[in-house]
Design an enzyme around this catalytic site. Structure first.
Site, PDB file in Angstrom:
ATOM      1  N   VAL A  87     -37.945   9.298  31.965  1.00 37.85           N
ATOM      2  CA  VAL A  87     -38.166   8.630  33.268  1.00 37.85           C
ATOM      3  C   VAL A  87     -37.156   9.109  34.316  1.00 37.85           C
ATOM      4  O   VAL A  87     -37.468   9.249  35.495  1.00 37.85           O
ATOM      5  CB  VAL A  87     -38.058   7.089  33.078  1.00 37.85           C
ATOM      6  N   VAL A 125     -37.459   5.071  25.331  1.00 36.05           N
ATOM      7  CA  VAL A 125     -36.685   4.775  24.110  1.00 36.05           C
ATOM      8  C   VAL A 125     -36.071   3.361  24.192  1.00 36.05           C
ATOM      9  O   VAL A 125     -35.955   2.654  23.185  1.00 36.05           O
ATOM     10  CB  VAL A 125     -35.610   5.865  23.877  1.00 36.05           C
ATOM     11  N   ASP A 126     -35.768   2.930  25.402  1.00 36.97           N
ATOM     12  CA  ASP A 126     -35.227   1.571  25.616  1.00 36.97           C
ATOM     13  C   ASP A 126     -36.231   0.537  25.100  1.00 36.97           C
ATOM     14  O   ASP A 126     -35.902  -0.377  24.331  1.00 36.97           O
ATOM     15  CB  ASP A 126     -34.986   1.397  27.123  1.00 36.97           C
ATOM     16  N   ASN A 150     -31.056   1.185  31.188  1.00 40.67           N
ATOM     17  CA  ASN A 150     -30.849   1.169  32.643  1.00 40.67           C
ATOM     18  C   ASN A 150     -29.712   0.194  32.943  1.00 40.67           C
ATOM     19  O   ASN A 150     -29.225  -0.493  32.044  1.00 40.67           O
ATOM     20  CB  ASN A 150     -32.139   0.766  33.380  1.00 40.67           C
ATOM     21  N   SER A 160     -31.687  10.591  29.675  1.00 40.45           N
ATOM     22  CA  SER A 160     -32.040  10.911  31.068  1.00 40.45           C
ATOM     23  C   SER A 160     -33.171  11.907  31.238  1.00 40.45           C
ATOM     24  O   SER A 160     -33.580  12.186  32.377  1.00 40.45           O
ATOM     25  CB  SER A 160     -30.822  11.450  31.856  1.00 40.45           C
TER      26      SER A 160
HETATM   27  N1  APR Z   1     -37.167   7.878  19.775  1.00 32.73           N
HETATM   28  C1  APR Z   1     -36.517   8.945  20.295  1.00 32.73           C
HETATM   29  N2  APR Z   1     -36.667   9.380  21.557  1.00 32.73           N
HETATM   30  C2  APR Z   1     -37.546   8.705  22.328  1.00 32.73           C
HETATM   31  C3  APR Z   1     -38.274   7.576  21.870  1.00 32.73           C
HETATM   32  C4  APR Z   1     -38.055   7.180  20.536  1.00 32.73           C
HETATM   33  N3  APR Z   1     -38.696   6.130  19.994  1.00 32.73           N
HETATM   34  N4  APR Z   1     -39.078   7.143  22.902  1.00 32.73           N
HETATM   35  C5  APR Z   1     -38.857   7.976  23.941  1.00 32.73           C
HETATM   36  N5  APR Z   1     -37.957   8.918  23.602  1.00 32.73           N
HETATM   37  C6  APR Z   1     -37.441  10.040  24.386  1.00 32.73           C
HETATM   38  C7  APR Z   1     -38.243  10.503  25.573  1.00 32.73           C
HETATM   39  O1  APR Z   1     -39.363  11.279  25.145  1.00 32.73           O
HETATM   40  C8  APR Z   1     -37.185  11.335  26.281  1.00 32.73           C
HETATM   41  O2  APR Z   1     -37.097  12.598  25.666  1.00 32.73           O
HETATM   42  O3  APR Z   1     -36.202   9.646  24.954  1.00 32.73           O
HETATM   43  C9  APR Z   1     -35.889  10.553  25.994  1.00 32.73           C
HETATM   44  C10 APR Z   1     -35.364   9.758  27.179  1.00 32.73           C
HETATM   45  O4  APR Z   1     -36.468   9.264  27.925  1.00 32.73           O
HETATM   46  P1  APR Z   1     -36.497   7.741  28.499  1.00 32.73           P
HETATM   47  O5  APR Z   1     -36.668   6.811  27.378  1.00 32.73           O
HETATM   48  O6  APR Z   1     -37.523   7.742  29.589  1.00 32.73           O
HETATM   49  O7  APR Z   1     -35.038   7.523  29.081  1.00 32.73           O
HETATM   50  P2  APR Z   1     -34.383   8.059  30.442  1.00 32.73           P
HETATM   51  O8  APR Z   1     -35.013   9.301  30.945  1.00 32.73           O
HETATM   52  O9  APR Z   1     -32.917   8.045  30.153  1.00 32.73           O
HETATM   53  O10 APR Z   1     -34.743   6.927  31.485  1.00 32.73           O
HETATM   54  C11 APR Z   1     -34.156   5.657  31.302  1.00 32.73           C
HETATM   55  O11 APR Z   1     -36.272   4.574  31.317  1.00 32.73           O
HETATM   56  O12 APR Z   1     -37.106   3.275  29.664  1.00 32.73           O
HETATM   57  C12 APR Z   1     -36.457   3.234  30.861  1.00 32.73           C
HETATM   58  O13 APR Z   1     -35.119   1.250  30.737  1.00 32.73           O
HETATM   59  C13 APR Z   1     -35.083   2.658  30.739  1.00 32.73           C
HETATM   60  O14 APR Z   1     -34.842   2.517  33.089  1.00 32.73           O
HETATM   61  C14 APR Z   1     -34.450   3.251  31.954  1.00 32.73           C
HETATM   62  C15 APR Z   1     -35.028   4.649  32.004  1.00 32.73           C
END
Ligand code: APR
Length: 176
Positions: A121, A34-35, A25, A118
């Site tokens: 979340v 994943v973050d 973010n 993206s």
């Molecule tokens: N390895 C690979 N992919 C993952 C992992 C992992 N360990 N954990 C989660 N994912 C996948 C999720 O299932 C999804 O398909 O990563 C993809 C992106 O999801 P998010 O992590 O929710 O990221 P995003 O949709 O870009 O939202 C970013 O979420 O975690 C917060 O700090 C982050 O505010 C930011 C927002």
């Protein structure tokens, strides 16, 4: 060229590549998804390094070391939050991939793993996001022979199916 693109189901923190991409973010100070997984695996030095970066705008990317991760580099990018498609979400997501590849070239990274940026979340529709990811990757690989492998790491079966479907489609405008 498609042999240089892989799609797998797994955990991006366990990938043995030069760089893994974090779907961060704008604060770059960690979060869930994943973050959260990348920060947990990399250890506290990653957060300390991110604190010096002073955030990251949507569509942009910044790079840090990987610390306790097996990947020596983490490229942090901030995908767009889906708000219906009328707020340049497609352009901003494409820019995430373009800027991650720019940093990869600058740091002589030849293998890189992406999560489905993206699509968690931030609620970006999965197949629409996968089409952008694959299109930008194919465009980059056409001109950059030094990049040996791009891996799309899907965390669940639905994401894997979506990416596989998109990858099976021929690139637009290519002879069959
Ligand atoms: N390895 C690979 N992919 C993952 C992992 C992992 N360990 N954990 C989660 N994912 C996948 C999720 O299932 C999804 O398909 O990563 C993809 C992106 O999801 P998010 O992590 O929710 O990221 P995003 O949709 O870009 O939202 C970013 O979420 O975690 C917060 O700090 C982050 O505010 C930011 C927002």
């Amino acid at each position: 060229m498609t042999e240089r693109i892989e799609v797998i189901q797994g955990d991006i923190t366990r990938q043995t590549v030069d760089a893994i991409v974090n779907a961060a973010n704008t604060t770059l100070l960690g979060g869930g998804g994943v973050d959260g997984a990348i920060h947990a695996a990399a250890g506290p030095e990653l957060l300390a390094a991110c604190r010096t970066l002073e955030g990251c705008a949507t569509g942009e990317a910044k790079i840090t070391r990987g610390y306790r991760l097996s990947a020596p580099w983490v490229i942090h990018t901030v995908g767009p939050i889906w708000r219906g498609g009328g707020h340049d979400e497609d352009v901003l997501l494409a820019r995430c991939y373009q800027n991650c590849f720019l940093l990869a070239v600058r740091h002589e990274i030849t293998t890189i793993a992406f999560p489905a940026i993206s699509t968690g979340v931030y609620r970006f529709p999965l197949e629409r996001a996968a089409i952008i990811a694959v299109k930008e990757t194919r465009r980059f690989l056409e001109s950059r022979l030094a990049m040996r492998k791009v891996v799309f790491v899907c965390f669940n079966g639905a994401t894997l199916d979506g990416y596989r479907k998109v990858l099976a489609e021929r690139p637009q405008g290519k002879a069959s």
